[in-house]
Structures are given as structure tokens and as C-alpha cells.
Design a protein around this motif. Structure first.
Motif, short mmCIF file in Angstrom:
data_model
loop_
_atom_site.label_atom_id
_atom_site.label_comp_id
_atom_site.label_asym_id
_atom_site.label_seq_id
_atom_site.Cartn_x
_atom_site.Cartn_y
_atom_site.Cartn_z
N ILE A 28 -29.34 -19.64 -20.36
CA ILE A 28 -28.46 -18.56 -20.82
C ILE A 28 -27.50 -18.16 -19.70
N ALA A 29 -28.04 -18.02 -18.49
CA ALA A 29 -27.19 -17.63 -17.35
C ALA A 29 -26.09 -18.64 -17.12
N ASP A 30 -26.40 -19.93 -17.23
CA ASP A 30 -25.39 -20.96 -17.01
C ASP A 30 -24.21 -20.81 -17.95
N GLY A 31 -24.46 -20.33 -19.16
CA GLY A 31 -23.39 -20.18 -20.14
C GLY A 31 -22.55 -18.94 -19.97
N PHE A 32 -23.04 -17.99 -19.15
CA PHE A 32 -22.36 -16.71 -19.00
C PHE A 32 -21.78 -16.49 -17.61
N ASN A 33 -22.04 -17.35 -16.65
CA ASN A 33 -21.67 -17.08 -15.26
C ASN A 33 -20.20 -16.69 -15.17
N GLY A 34 -19.95 -15.54 -14.56
CA GLY A 34 -18.60 -15.01 -14.49
C GLY A 34 -18.30 -14.04 -15.62
N ALA A 35 -19.34 -13.66 -16.41
CA ALA A 35 -19.13 -12.77 -17.54
C ALA A 35 -18.81 -11.36 -17.06
N ALA A 36 -17.99 -10.66 -17.82
CA ALA A 36 -17.61 -9.31 -17.49
C ALA A 36 -18.73 -8.33 -17.83
N ALA A 37 -18.72 -7.19 -17.14
CA ALA A 37 -19.69 -6.14 -17.43
C ALA A 37 -19.46 -5.58 -18.83
N VAL A 38 -20.53 -5.23 -19.51
CA VAL A 38 -20.41 -4.58 -20.82
C VAL A 38 -20.74 -3.10 -20.72
N SER A 39 -21.40 -2.69 -19.63
CA SER A 39 -21.67 -1.27 -19.43
C SER A 39 -22.02 -1.02 -17.98
N HIS A 40 -22.02 0.26 -17.61
CA HIS A 40 -22.42 0.69 -16.28
C HIS A 40 -23.65 1.58 -16.40
N THR A 49 -24.35 -7.04 -18.00
CA THR A 49 -23.56 -8.00 -18.79
C THR A 49 -24.36 -8.39 -20.03
N GLN A 50 -23.70 -9.07 -20.94
CA GLN A 50 -24.41 -9.55 -22.13
C GLN A 50 -25.51 -10.53 -21.75
N ALA A 51 -25.30 -11.25 -20.65
CA ALA A 51 -26.34 -12.18 -20.19
C ALA A 51 -27.61 -11.44 -19.79
N ASP A 52 -27.47 -10.29 -19.12
CA ASP A 52 -28.64 -9.49 -18.77
C ASP A 52 -29.44 -9.15 -20.03
N ILE A 53 -28.74 -8.72 -21.06
CA ILE A 53 -29.39 -8.30 -22.30
C ILE A 53 -30.07 -9.48 -22.98
N ASP A 54 -29.34 -10.60 -23.09
CA ASP A 54 -29.90 -11.77 -23.78
C ASP A 54 -31.10 -12.35 -23.02
N ILE A 55 -30.99 -12.40 -21.69
CA ILE A 55 -32.09 -12.94 -20.89
C ILE A 55 -33.31 -12.03 -20.97
N SER A 56 -33.07 -10.73 -20.95
CA SER A 56 -34.18 -9.78 -21.08
C SER A 56 -34.94 -10.01 -22.38
N GLU A 57 -34.21 -10.16 -23.47
CA GLU A 57 -34.86 -10.39 -24.76
C GLU A 57 -35.66 -11.68 -24.77
N VAL A 121 -42.19 -15.65 -10.00
CA VAL A 121 -41.24 -16.75 -10.19
C VAL A 121 -39.85 -16.18 -9.99
N VAL A 122 -39.07 -16.78 -9.10
CA VAL A 122 -37.68 -16.37 -8.87
C VAL A 122 -36.84 -17.64 -8.87
N CYS A 123 -35.83 -17.67 -9.74
CA CYS A 123 -34.98 -18.86 -9.84
C CYS A 123 -33.53 -18.48 -9.63
N ALA A 124 -32.86 -19.19 -8.73
CA ALA A 124 -31.43 -19.05 -8.48
C ALA A 124 -30.75 -20.30 -9.03
N PRO A 125 -30.37 -20.31 -10.31
CA PRO A 125 -29.90 -21.56 -10.93
C PRO A 125 -28.63 -22.12 -10.30
N ALA A 126 -27.72 -21.26 -9.87
CA ALA A 126 -26.46 -21.75 -9.29
C ALA A 126 -26.67 -22.35 -7.90
N LEU A 127 -27.82 -22.06 -7.28
CA LEU A 127 -28.16 -22.62 -5.97
C LEU A 127 -29.20 -23.72 -6.06
#
Length: 270
Positions: A28-40, A49-57, A121-127
Motif C-alpha cells: 500500500i505504501a509503495d502505491g502512495f509514496n509522495g501522497a498529500a496530507a488529508v488531515s492534521h 495521509t490516505q495511506a496511513d488510514i488504509d495501512i491501519s485498516e 517488526v519494522v519495515c522501511a520499504p523505500a530503503l
């Protein structure tokens, strides 16, 4: 992201479930990298971001297969159960970096055992970095076991995470640590700072007023790797100050923090 996981990891059902969940979340993160914030959430740096929400679910759904409760940064009103096990989840640690297309972000999952950091478990996919525990005494990076090598202050590169509202003493401490070591970084991800301290890329990582889901997985990894760990919890037990890494460096930072009135660290969480 293609990281091989040795078959023996499957001997631990909890870690298998956590690894499967985190690796699915990275897609999911790979598809959203660079996504804009949806809320503060209270400050310009605390964004969702929407990625935070989707990954949480996704993580809640996958981790619930273990039969244990799941607490996510995106549903923080849930209470961490006392006297039992539960998962704590940060869908994206380093959301600001993520939203700007920077690679220093991670999906983080930790298992609390009656408040103790048991598995992570901690994953840094871009790294292309995957850190995890097999148990409380074995930590691996990309499938290879590692132990922390304790170094002295003169060889120390460190990293700091500031609280959302930064009082002047944190800037003072940052300057003091930066000037008394090889340097102090601000990478934007507490979980990665701690994992890098565990592997020895850094010699210490510290932070103030971190939420437990920001650091639970990484602290379990650091403990399994043999790091010195000092913590101070807030009254809600959801917020904590931490200093992790090589013994002498942690002692040095802890002393400076105390002199600046920032923390009175205790020993580990047990």
C-alpha cells in the motif's frame, strides 16, 4: 520490495502474522509514496495521509487473526489492556517524510506483553530494510541475526526525535549531543532511529513524548539486539521518553537530559 524471510520464522506464529501484515502494508505504501496530507492532528508536522488510514485498516485486520487486540495510531482512543498482550501499530512512522517522497519512513508493529516490549517488526520499504525479532533475545535485519556493538562517545553518531511541541531545553540538549559526539541527526522517524541504533549504524537514539505505537516495535528489536535502553513513562503510560543504544552513549545523553530538566530515565521497561 523483495526481502526473503527464512522458513524458521514460521515457527513463531505471532511473528509470522506480524511479518505477513507488515509486508502486505508496504505494498500500500509503495502505491502512495509522495501522497498529500488529508488531515492534521494538532500541528503542521502531525499529519495523516490516505495511506496511513488504509495501512491501519489492513494491519488491524491481519493482526486480529492472532486473537489479540490491536491498537493503532489512527484509533488512539482505544485503551491498552492491562495485564494482557496486545499489538500496537504505527501505519507510517515518518508520515511527513513519506508525504514528501523521502525514503525515511517505516511501517511499525510491536507486541506488548503486559506493558513489556516483547516482539517487533519494522519495515522501511523505500530503503529495502526489514527489522524483526524472533523472540526477546534474537533480532534480525533482512533475515540476518545481529547484535549491537557497544561503542564509546568519541565514535558515536546519534539521532533525536523531538516532541510535537518543542521546548527550548530540547534544542539545548540537541546542540550538546551534537557537539559532544560525531553528530546528532533528525531523520523524521523514531522507529528507524532506534532500529539503526540497534544495528550499530547509529550509536544512540533518543526522543521525548513519543507515543507507544511510534516506538514499540523498534524497542523490542533494540532489546533483542542487546542495546542499553532507558525509558521514562508519562502518567497515561501511552507516552514515553527514551534513550537507546551503546551503554556509554546512552549514559551520556541521559545525564545531559537530566541536567536540562527533560527526563529522569529509568532502566528499560521491566
Amino acid at each position: 520490495m523483495a526481502i526473503r524471510i527464512d522458513n524458521h520464522v514460521n515457527d513463531n506464529e505471532l511473528i509470522r502474522i506480524a511479518l505477513d501484515a507488515v509486508l502486505a502494508a508496504t505494498k500500500i505504501a509503495d502505491g502512495f509514496n509522495g501522497a498529500a496530507a488529508v488531515s492534521h492532528k494538532g500541528s503542521l508536522r502531525d499529519i495523516v495521509t490516505q495511506a496511513d488510514i488504509d495501512i491501519s485498516e489492513l494491519l488491524i485486520k491481519r493482526l486480529s487473526l492472532s486473537g489479540l487486540p490491536v491498537i493503532s495510531e489512527e484509533n488512539p482512543d482505544q485503551k491498552i489492556p492491562v495485564g494482557t498482550n496486545c499489538w500496537v501499530v504505527d501505519p507510517i512512522d515518518g508520515t511527513v517524510n513519506f508525504s514528501h517522497g523521502l525514503p525515511q519512513y517505516a511501517v511499525s508493529v510491536g507486541l506488548l506483553d503486559n506493558g513489556s516490549f516483547r516482539l517487533g517488526v519494522v519495515c522501511a520499504p523505500a530503503l529495502n530494510e526489514l527489522y524483526f525479532t524472533l523472540n526477546t533475545e534474537r533480532a534480525l535485519m533482512n533475515g540476518r541475526p545481529f547484535r549491537h556493538e557497544h561503542l564509546g562517545i568519541q565514535d558515536a553518531l546519534t539521532a533525536a526525535s523531538f516532541s510535537a511541541r518543542v521546548p527550548e531545553p530540547q534544542y539545548t540538549l540537541f546542540r550538546q549531543v551534537n557537539e559532544s559526539t560525531r553528530g546528532c541527526l533528525r531523520t523524521g522517524s523514531a522507529a528507524l532511529n532506534i532500529c539503526w541504533a540497534a544495528t550499530g549504524k547509529l550509536q544512540a537514539a533518543y526522543g521525548f513524548a513519543a507515543k507507544i505505537w511510534d516506538v514499540a516495535g523498534a524497542l523490542a528489536i533494540a532489546r533483542a539486539a542487546g542495546c542499553e535502553i532507558q525509558l521514562q513513562y508519562a502518567d497515561d503510560h501511552l507516552t514515553l521518553d527514551y534513550c537507546v543504544g551503546s551503554h556509554d552513549v546512552v549514559q551520556h545523553i541521559s545525564k545531559l537530559a537530566q541536567q536540562n530538566g527533560l527526563a529522569n530515565f529509568g532502566t528499560d521497561d521491566e
